[in-house]
Design an enzyme around this catalytic site. Structure first.
Site, mmCIF file in Angstrom:
data_model
loop_
_atom_site.group_PDB
_atom_site.id
_atom_site.type_symbol
_atom_site.label_atom_id
_atom_site.label_comp_id
_atom_site.label_asym_id
_atom_site.label_seq_id
_atom_site.Cartn_x
_atom_site.Cartn_y
_atom_site.Cartn_z
ATOM 1 N N ASP A 16 -23.087 21.962 -58.826
ATOM 2 C CA ASP A 16 -22.092 23.042 -58.901
ATOM 3 C C ASP A 16 -21.685 23.143 -60.363
ATOM 4 O OD1 ASP A 16 -20.154 24.986 -58.099
ATOM 5 O OD2 ASP A 16 -18.628 23.432 -58.245
ATOM 6 N N GLU A 76 -26.015 26.230 -57.491
ATOM 7 C CA GLU A 76 -25.320 27.444 -57.079
ATOM 8 C C GLU A 76 -25.526 28.531 -58.118
ATOM 9 O OE1 GLU A 76 -20.768 28.501 -56.137
ATOM 10 O OE2 GLU A 76 -21.552 26.790 -55.004
ATOM 11 N N ASP A 148 -15.216 19.940 -56.678
ATOM 12 C CA ASP A 148 -16.476 20.180 -57.386
ATOM 13 C C ASP A 148 -17.621 19.369 -56.798
ATOM 14 O OD1 ASP A 148 -15.560 22.013 -59.590
ATOM 15 O OD2 ASP A 148 -14.221 20.319 -59.931
#
Length: 193
Positions: A16, A76, A148
């Site tokens: 991420d 992502e 996160d």
């Protein structure tokens, strides 16, 4: 009746990306079973300039890759924000993360936040707290991961469920053509490149 051949275990790194905090999560997939390996955050101190922050992301992920030797990586995709400056910064952090993956010669799959949330929570409009809780439950963690790290683990879970089909199809396609996966081959958006 032909017995089913056991699937080889696969280690997946989920990422991420963020300019200040980049989350990572590593899990192991054996058949349909997912097992948590590790997760955490790479923090780039705000006192550093942009090039040094990007280097800390690159170095941090290189260290995670070196330590846990993932077979595949899921990251992502950047979403377009109302603030173009934030979108650009996130894109640069993502570029540093992708560079670490490419330098390691690993296959990379990309997923939108909507796809990740849909795969983990069942709705693409889930809140961060819902993602954290579902990640905790799916991986049977004793406590909730940080936001996160949870997002990174969610990305890895998404790939374990959806991306394995793409990766497996690409590998079967390559094997059928008489080839074998070589460094430099990558899976991007479901295609071998």
């Amino acid at each position: 009746m032909i017995p089913a051949t056991p699937q080889a275990a696969v280690t997946i790194l989920g990422v991420d990306p963020g300019l200040r905090v980049t989350g990572f999560g590593v899990l192991r997939k054996e058949g349909t079973r997912l097992a948590y390996v590790t997760s955490g955050c790479i923090r780039a101190p705000e006192v550093l300039g942009l090039p040094e922050r990007l280097k800390s992301i690159l170095d941090g992920l290189a260290e995670v890759i070196g330590s846990h030797r993932p077979d595949q990586v899921a990251i992502e995709r950047v979403f377009v924000n109302v603030n173009p400056e934030s979108t650009l910064a996130l894109g640069q952090a993502r570029g540093a993360a992708i560079s670490a993956v490419v330098l390691a010669g690993l296959p990379l799959a990309e997923y939108s936040a909507l796809q990740v949330k849909q795969a983990v929570v069942g709705t693409g409009h889930a809140r961060k707290e819902q993602v954290q809780e579902m990640v905790r439950r799916l991986l049977r963690l004793p406590g909730q991961p940080t936001p996160d790290a949870a997002d990174a683990l969610a990305c890895a879970i998404c790939h374990a469920h959806a991306g394995q089909g793409w990766g497996g199809a690409a590998a079967r396609q390559l094997a059928a053509a008489g080839g074998a996966a070589r460094p430099g081959h990558r899976i991007r958006r479901g295609r071998l490149v």
